[in-house]
Design a protein around this motif. Structure first.
Motif, PDB file in Angstrom:
ATOM      1  N   ARG A  68       1.040  -1.422  -0.003  1.00 19.23           N
ATOM      2  CA  ARG A  68      -0.030  -0.033   0.008  1.00 19.23           C
ATOM      3  C   ARG A  68       0.975   1.363  -0.112  1.00 19.23           C
ATOM      4  NH1 ARG A  68      -5.149  -1.614   2.189  1.00 19.23           N
ATOM      5  NH2 ARG A  68      -5.022  -3.680   2.945  1.00 19.23           N
ATOM      6  N   CYS A  69       0.027   2.316  -0.393  1.00 23.07           N
ATOM      7  CA  CYS A  69       0.980   3.547  -0.398  1.00 23.07           C
ATOM      8  C   CYS A  69       1.183   3.933   0.852  1.00 23.07           C
ATOM      9  CB  CYS A  69       0.086   4.679  -1.235  1.00 23.07           C
ATOM     10  SG  CYS A  69       0.546   6.401  -1.101  1.00 23.07           S
ATOM     11  N   ARG A  76      -2.353  -0.542  -5.094  1.00 20.75           N
ATOM     12  CA  ARG A  76      -2.356  -0.107  -6.521  1.00 20.75           C
ATOM     13  C   ARG A  76      -1.980  -1.399  -7.278  1.00 20.75           C
ATOM     14  NH1 ARG A  76      -4.012   5.065  -7.645  1.00 20.75           N
ATOM     15  NH2 ARG A  76      -4.634   5.353  -5.263  1.00 20.75           N
ATOM     16  N   LEU A  80       4.521   0.610  -7.026  1.00 22.14           N
ATOM     17  CA  LEU A  80       4.355   1.881  -6.265  1.00 22.14           C
ATOM     18  C   LEU A  80       5.552   2.746  -6.472  1.00 22.14           C
ATOM     19  CD1 LEU A  80       3.237   0.530  -2.970  1.00 22.14           C
ATOM     20  CD2 LEU A  80       1.708   2.153  -4.523  1.00 22.14           C
ATOM     21  N   ASP A  83       9.704   6.835  -3.388  1.00 28.23           N
ATOM     22  CA  ASP A  83       9.580   8.533  -3.176  1.00 28.23           C
ATOM     23  C   ASP A  83      11.030   8.775  -2.705  1.00 28.23           C
ATOM     24  OD1 ASP A  83       9.023  11.258  -2.404  1.00 28.23           O
ATOM     25  OD2 ASP A  83       8.833  10.552  -0.482  1.00 28.23           O
ATOM     26  N   LEU A  95       5.171   5.210  -2.578  1.00 24.59           N
ATOM     27  CA  LEU A  95       4.071   6.019  -2.519  1.00 24.59           C
ATOM     28  C   LEU A  95       3.173   5.714  -3.822  1.00 24.59           C
ATOM     29  CD1 LEU A  95       5.221   9.442  -1.249  1.00 24.59           C
ATOM     30  CD2 LEU A  95       4.084   7.818   0.097  1.00 24.59           C
ATOM     31  N   CYS A  96       2.042   5.976  -3.713  1.00 20.34           N
ATOM     32  CA  CYS A  96       1.236   5.995  -5.116  1.00 20.34           C
ATOM     33  C   CYS A  96       1.800   7.301  -5.712  1.00 20.34           C
ATOM     34  CB  CYS A  96      -0.240   5.904  -4.878  1.00 20.34           C
ATOM     35  SG  CYS A  96      -1.234   7.313  -4.427  1.00 20.34           S
ATOM     36  N   CYS A  99      -0.159  10.681  -4.675  1.00 18.05           N
ATOM     37  CA  CYS A  99       0.517  11.142  -3.171  1.00 18.05           C
ATOM     38  C   CYS A  99       1.997  11.455  -3.539  1.00 18.05           C
ATOM     39  CB  CYS A  99       0.628  10.127  -2.269  1.00 18.05           C
ATOM     40  SG  CYS A  99      -0.924   9.432  -1.567  1.00 18.05           S
ATOM     41  N   ASN A 100       2.725  10.808  -4.345  1.00 13.48           N
ATOM     42  CA  ASN A 100       4.041  11.351  -4.568  1.00 13.48           C
ATOM     43  C   ASN A 100       4.068  12.658  -5.198  1.00 13.48           C
ATOM     44  OD1 ASN A 100       6.782  11.111  -4.631  1.00 13.48           O
ATOM     45  ND2 ASN A 100       6.835   9.700  -6.188  1.00 13.48           N
TER      46      ASN A 100
END
Ligand SMILES: [Zn+2]
Ligand SMILES: [Zn+2]
Length: 142
Positions: A68-69, A76, A80, A83, A95-96, A99-100
């Motif tokens: 998960r993010c 997703r 991912l 980051d 991160l997704c 969000c990134n």
């Protein structure tokens, strides 16, 4: 699991019985799994090259985050994003894209203080404290 029928073979990876046409002449892994492994290898080498991760480290992060993010916690189907801190290149987590790029990048410009205030803002909207609830429904749009 049943033995494969004639003209079928069992993939040693996904363990499905699949038609011969999914296999190389003496291959034990089906073409779908082979493609998947190729994509995974390409991704692995890209994150190593780009972010300096060591072999298997992406998978360690991915498993620790339960796929998960790290921020929105959504799963997703795609990989991912790794980051990293643009100032020193340090990897922070996975991160997704949203969000990134949108949240940390465009929205908060990588500033933790901005994000903390954003959360406080949503929890206690200042206009409501000053004016009380104002709910406007624009009938023109309906
Ligand atoms: Zn397979
Ligand atoms: Zn996210």
């Amino acid at each position: 699991m049943a033995e494969p029928r004639k003209g079928f073979r069992r993939c040693s990876r996904c363990e499905r019985n699949r038609s011969q046409r999914f296999f190389a002449p003496r291959g034990r892994v089906c073409s779908t799994c082979r493609k998947q492994a190729g994509r995974k290898a390409a991704h692995e080498s890209r994150v190593q090259r780009t972010y300096g991760l060591r072999p298997g480290e992406y998978d360690v992060l991915f498993a620790a985050q339960d796929g998960r993010c790290a921020i929105c916690r959504e799963r997703r189907s795609q990989n991912l994003s790794v980051d990293h801190d643009h100032k020193n290149g340090a990897v922070r987590g996975l991160l997704c894209r949203r969000c990134n790029n949108q949240l940390l990048g465009k929205g908060a410009r990588d500033r933790a203080d901005v994000l903390r205030r954003a959360a406080d803002y949503l929890d206690a909207p200042p206009a409501q404290a000053l004016l009380g609830l104002r709910i406007h429904i624009d009938n023109q749009q309906a």
